[in-house]
Design a protein around this motif. Structure first.
Motif, PDB file in Angstrom:
ATOM      1  N   SER A 149       0.830  -1.205   0.000  1.00 24.04           N
ATOM      2  CA  SER A 149       0.000   0.000   0.000  1.00 24.04           C
ATOM      3  C   SER A 149       0.866   1.256   0.000  1.00 24.04           C
ATOM      4  CB  SER A 149      -0.920   0.007   1.225  1.00 24.04           C
ATOM      5  OG  SER A 149      -1.787  -1.103   1.231  1.00 24.04           O
ATOM      6  N   VAL A 150       2.137   1.109  -0.328  1.00 23.48           N
ATOM      7  CA  VAL A 150       3.085   2.221  -0.266  1.00 23.48           C
ATOM      8  C   VAL A 150       2.631   3.362  -1.174  1.00 23.48           C
ATOM      9  CG1 VAL A 150       5.428   2.935  -0.900  1.00 23.48           C
ATOM     10  CG2 VAL A 150       5.069   0.836   0.418  1.00 23.48           C
ATOM     11  N   ARG A 151       2.618   4.577  -0.595  1.00 27.10           N
ATOM     12  CA  ARG A 151       2.320   5.797  -1.364  1.00 27.10           C
ATOM     13  C   ARG A 151       2.940   6.972  -0.642  1.00 27.10           C
ATOM     14  NH1 ARG A 151      -3.671   4.950  -1.882  1.00 27.10           N
ATOM     15  NH2 ARG A 151      -3.085   2.869  -1.254  1.00 27.10           N
ATOM     16  N   PHE A 152       3.202   8.046  -1.373  1.00 21.88           N
ATOM     17  CA  PHE A 152       3.938   9.188  -0.820  1.00 21.88           C
ATOM     18  C   PHE A 152       3.148  10.494  -0.940  1.00 21.88           C
ATOM     19  CE2 PHE A 152       7.099   5.995  -1.761  1.00 21.88           C
ATOM     20  CZ  PHE A 152       7.897   6.028  -0.617  1.00 21.88           C
ATOM     21  N   THR A 153       1.867  10.432  -0.659  1.00 19.15           N
ATOM     22  CA  THR A 153       1.023  11.631  -0.741  1.00 19.15           C
ATOM     23  C   THR A 153       1.206  12.552   0.454  1.00 19.15           C
ATOM     24  OG1 THR A 153      -0.765  10.298   0.186  1.00 19.15           O
ATOM     25  CG2 THR A 153      -0.759  10.602  -2.196  1.00 19.15           C
ATOM     26  N   SER A 154       1.590  11.997   1.593  1.00 16.37           N
ATOM     27  CA  SER A 154       1.674  12.794   2.821  1.00 16.37           C
ATOM     28  C   SER A 154       2.884  13.734   2.799  1.00 16.37           C
ATOM     29  CB  SER A 154       1.783  11.868   4.037  1.00 16.37           C
ATOM     30  OG  SER A 154       1.980  12.629   5.216  1.00 16.37           O
ATOM     31  N   PRO A 155       2.698  14.970   3.294  1.00 15.75           N
ATOM     32  CA  PRO A 155       3.836  15.886   3.412  1.00 15.75           C
ATOM     33  C   PRO A 155       4.649  15.644   4.688  1.00 15.75           C
ATOM     34  CG  PRO A 155       1.838  17.007   4.071  1.00 15.75           C
ATOM     35  CD  PRO A 155       1.417  15.638   3.599  1.00 15.75           C
ATOM     36  N   ASP A 156       4.129  14.810   5.583  1.00 15.48           N
ATOM     37  CA  ASP A 156       4.792  14.558   6.862  1.00 15.48           C
ATOM     38  C   ASP A 156       6.054  13.718   6.662  1.00 15.48           C
ATOM     39  OD1 ASP A 156       4.462  14.511   9.982  1.00 15.48           O
ATOM     40  OD2 ASP A 156       4.898  12.436   9.403  1.00 15.48           O
ATOM     41  N   GLN A 162       6.809   5.045   4.893  1.00 12.49           N
ATOM     42  CA  GLN A 162       6.454   4.470   3.594  1.00 12.49           C
ATOM     43  C   GLN A 162       7.692   3.922   2.875  1.00 12.49           C
ATOM     44  OE1 GLN A 162       3.235   4.091   2.260  1.00 12.49           O
ATOM     45  NE2 GLN A 162       2.684   4.652   4.355  1.00 12.49           N
ATOM     46  N   LEU A 163       8.782   4.648   2.958  1.00 13.62           N
ATOM     47  CA  LEU A 163      10.024   4.197   2.328  1.00 13.62           C
ATOM     48  C   LEU A 163      10.518   2.917   2.978  1.00 13.62           C
ATOM     49  CD1 LEU A 163      12.309   4.627   0.318  1.00 13.62           C
ATOM     50  CD2 LEU A 163      13.424   6.121   2.007  1.00 13.62           C
ATOM     51  N   GLU A 164      10.442   2.848   4.304  1.00 14.14           N
ATOM     52  CA  GLU A 164      10.880   1.645   5.001  1.00 14.14           C
ATOM     53  C   GLU A 164       9.975   0.464   4.670  1.00 14.14           C
ATOM     54  OE1 GLU A 164      13.146  -0.938   6.880  1.00 14.14           O
ATOM     55  OE2 GLU A 164      13.677   1.147   6.416  1.00 14.14           O
ATOM     56  N   GLY A 211       0.558   5.591  -6.616  1.00 12.69           N
ATOM     57  CA  GLY A 211       0.799   7.028  -6.680  1.00 12.69           C
ATOM     58  C   GLY A 211      -0.069   7.753  -5.669  1.00 12.69           C
ATOM     59  N   GLY A 212      -1.330   7.303  -5.558  1.00 14.75           N
ATOM     60  CA  GLY A 212      -2.257   7.933  -4.624  1.00 14.75           C
ATOM     61  C   GLY A 212      -3.104   8.993  -5.306  1.00 14.75           C
ATOM     62  N   THR A 213      -3.794   9.756  -4.490  1.00 12.70           N
ATOM     63  CA  THR A 213      -4.732  10.763  -4.975  1.00 12.70           C
ATOM     64  C   THR A 213      -4.189  12.165  -4.749  1.00 12.70           C
ATOM     65  OG1 THR A 213      -6.565   9.277  -4.463  1.00 12.70           O
ATOM     66  CG2 THR A 213      -7.103  11.595  -4.796  1.00 12.70           C
ATOM     67  N   VAL A 214      -4.314  12.999  -5.774  1.00 10.85           N
ATOM     68  CA  VAL A 214      -3.858  14.389  -5.672  1.00 10.85           C
ATOM     69  C   VAL A 214      -5.057  15.325  -5.801  1.00 10.85           C
ATOM     70  CG1 VAL A 214      -1.600  13.822  -6.636  1.00 10.85           C
ATOM     71  CG2 VAL A 214      -3.426  14.591  -8.156  1.00 10.85           C
ATOM     72  N   PRO A 215      -4.941  16.572  -5.327  1.00 12.88           N
ATOM     73  CA  PRO A 215      -6.027  17.539  -5.492  1.00 12.88           C
ATOM     74  C   PRO A 215      -6.335  17.772  -6.968  1.00 12.88           C
ATOM     75  CG  PRO A 215      -4.422  18.320  -3.892  1.00 12.88           C
ATOM     76  CD  PRO A 215      -3.820  17.115  -4.549  1.00 12.88           C
ATOM     77  N   ASP A 216      -7.536  18.207  -7.249  1.00 11.61           N
ATOM     78  CA  ASP A 216      -7.965  18.391  -8.639  1.00 11.61           C
ATOM     79  C   ASP A 216      -7.273  19.551  -9.341  1.00 11.61           C
ATOM     80  OD1 ASP A 216      -9.686  16.240  -8.525  1.00 11.61           O
ATOM     81  OD2 ASP A 216     -11.385  17.453  -7.859  1.00 11.61           O
ATOM     82  N   GLU A 217      -6.912  20.580  -8.596  1.00 13.17           N
ATOM     83  CA  GLU A 217      -6.327  21.763  -9.232  1.00 13.17           C
ATOM     84  C   GLU A 217      -5.597  22.602  -8.197  1.00 13.17           C
ATOM     85  OE1 GLU A 217     -10.433  24.428  -8.958  1.00 13.17           O
ATOM     86  OE2 GLU A 217      -9.743  23.683 -10.892  1.00 13.17           O
ATOM     87  N   GLY A 218      -4.938  23.654  -8.683  1.00 11.33           N
ATOM     88  CA  GLY A 218      -4.270  24.603  -7.814  1.00 11.33           C
ATOM     89  C   GLY A 218      -2.841  24.225  -7.485  1.00 11.33           C
ATOM     90  N   PRO A 219      -2.156  25.089  -6.729  1.00 14.14           N
ATOM     91  CA  PRO A 219      -0.748  24.860  -6.384  1.00 14.14           C
ATOM     92  C   PRO A 219      -0.526  23.552  -5.627  1.00 14.14           C
ATOM     93  CG  PRO A 219      -1.414  27.108  -5.838  1.00 14.14           C
ATOM     94  CD  PRO A 219      -2.651  26.374  -6.208  1.00 14.14           C
ATOM     95  N   GLU A 267       2.361  20.571  -6.032  1.00  8.62           N
ATOM     96  CA  GLU A 267       3.206  20.233  -4.888  1.00  8.62           C
ATOM     97  C   GLU A 267       3.074  18.766  -4.502  1.00  8.62           C
ATOM     98  OE1 GLU A 267       2.014  22.920  -1.842  1.00  8.62           O
ATOM     99  OE2 GLU A 267       2.656  24.709  -2.940  1.00  8.62           O
ATOM    100  N   THR A 268       1.829  18.287  -4.494  1.00 10.03           N
ATOM    101  CA  THR A 268       1.601  16.891  -4.120  1.00 10.03           C
ATOM    102  C   THR A 268       2.177  15.943  -5.169  1.00 10.03           C
ATOM    103  OG1 THR A 268      -0.445  17.530  -2.986  1.00 10.03           O
ATOM    104  CG2 THR A 268      -0.144  15.195  -3.452  1.00 10.03           C
ATOM    105  N   THR A 269       1.977  16.257  -6.433  1.00 11.72           N
ATOM    106  CA  THR A 269       2.500  15.407  -7.503  1.00 11.72           C
ATOM    107  C   THR A 269       4.020  15.338  -7.441  1.00 11.72           C
ATOM    108  OG1 THR A 269       0.624  16.012  -8.915  1.00 11.72           O
ATOM    109  CG2 THR A 269       2.524  15.011  -9.990  1.00 11.72           C
ATOM    110  N   LYS A 270       4.666  16.460  -7.222  1.00 10.95           N
ATOM    111  CA  LYS A 270       6.124  16.493  -7.115  1.00 10.95           C
ATOM    112  C   LYS A 270       6.595  15.666  -5.911  1.00 10.95           C
ATOM    113  CE  LYS A 270       9.968  19.788  -7.072  1.00 10.95           C
ATOM    114  NZ  LYS A 270      10.653  19.395  -5.812  1.00 10.95           N
ATOM    115  N   ARG A 271       5.870  15.786  -4.816  1.00 10.14           N
ATOM    116  CA  ARG A 271       6.219  15.045  -3.597  1.00 10.14           C
ATOM    117  C   ARG A 271       6.088  13.535  -3.833  1.00 10.14           C
ATOM    118  NH1 ARG A 271       3.198  17.951  -0.344  1.00 10.14           N
ATOM    119  NH2 ARG A 271       1.370  16.602  -0.338  1.00 10.14           N
ATOM    120  N   ILE A 272       5.018  13.131  -4.518  1.00  8.08           N
ATOM    121  CA  ILE A 272       4.829  11.715  -4.830  1.00  8.08           C
ATOM    122  C   ILE A 272       5.950  11.210  -5.731  1.00  8.08           C
ATOM    123  CG2 ILE A 272       3.347  10.071  -6.054  1.00  8.08           C
ATOM    124  CD1 ILE A 272       0.971  11.876  -5.197  1.00  8.08           C
TER     125      ILE A 272
END
Length: 275
Positions: A72-79, A86-88, A109-117, A121-126
């Motif tokens: 279930s690994v995904r990297f959507t969280s900014p924490d 998730q990496l471990e 990959g997970g779910t990202v917001p529909d629009e906006g900054p 940011e989320t896509t780059k983080r993922i």
């Protein structure tokens, strides 16, 4: 091409039941997602450091491969702490997969917001998280494969994701229903992602759209399964066509004792190498 099934379709089976179902129905491999009702496979004795050699021996004795180990690994969280967890998790599952002789672990990959900054940011983080995970799993001799799922169903969406953190380590798990129900022709997906596609999920559906889909027994829906198999055959794909019957998430659909044998029987008519 070879046939496998995901244990998402038989979530309460024991390992013995999984392997006997595979051998009894002529499957080449299985894809592990659930076992004995548990989705956290890394916590089960069969996949501990002590249990892995015995588990691998059971696969080998049955003549069944582990086609892919699902996470279930995904990297959507900014924490940062959550991203480290998730990496471990990716590393842990890669070690288990390697210990069982499997080449792949599935990641999301997970779910990202529909629009906006926040979308960017989320896509780059993922993308950055996936690149790091792919490099870490490669170090274990295993390839992380990103499933076409969530906000990254189509090749265009996957291509944009990869543009933020290009890497050669990440493969693709092509879930055909998800790309197709979002309006992408089969040829288009292959042309864009074919060089990275390492594993395939198949399931049939009769009513599907970008927002929803149903489940039908293989060949009883309207997914162009024959056309898809023909495409993969022409392109020289030799990996698994893995049946993903989502029984764990949709208990109302047919039982595994019905759906899993039926998939194998139907697919053997389309895939000569699986006969």
């Amino acid at each position: 091409m070879k046939l496998s099934f995901s244990t998402l379709g038989c979530p309460n089976y024991t390992l013995d039941q999984v392997l006997s179902t595979a051998t009894g129905n002529g499957y080449d491999g299985v894809e592990l997602r659930f076992l004995r009702g548990e989705v956290g496979l890394h916590e089960l004795e069969e996949f501990s450091a002590e249990g892995l050699p015995r588990t691998r021996a059971r696969f080998e004795q049955a003549g069944v491969e582990l086609a892919c180990l699902d996470t279930s690994v995904r990297f959507t969280s900014p924490d940062k702490d959550e991203r480290a967890r998730q990496l471990e998790s990716a590393r842990t599952y890669a070690r288990i997969a390697a210990g069982l002789g499997s080449k792949y672990i599935r990641v999301f990959g997970g779910t990202v917001p529909d629009e906006g900054p926040e979308l960017t940011e989320t896509t780059k983080r993922i993308a950055e998280g996936l690149a790091e995970a792919a490099a870490a799993t490669r170090a274990e001799g295993v390839t992380a494969v990103l499933e076409t799922h969530d906000s990254f169903c189509t090749s265009a969406q996957v291509g944009e994701l990869l543009s933020y953190a290009p890497n050669d380590d990440l493969g693709i798990l092509w879930d055909v229903l998800h790309s197709y129900r979002n309006g992408e022709p089969l040829e288009q997906t292959w042309q864009a992602l074919g060089e990275r596609i390492r594993h395939v999920h198949l399931k049939d559906s009769g009513a599907y759209s970008p927002t929803d889909f149903d489940f039908r027994l293989t060949g009883e829906g309207t997914m162009p399964i024959g056309e898809f198999v023909g495409l993969l055959d022409r392109e020289g794909y030799t990996g698994y066509l893995s049946f993903e019957w989502e029984k764990a998430w949709h208990p109302e659909i047919e039982e595994p004792e019905v759906a899993i044998p039926q998939y194998a029987e139907y697919m053997r008519k389309l895939v000569p190498a699986a006969s």
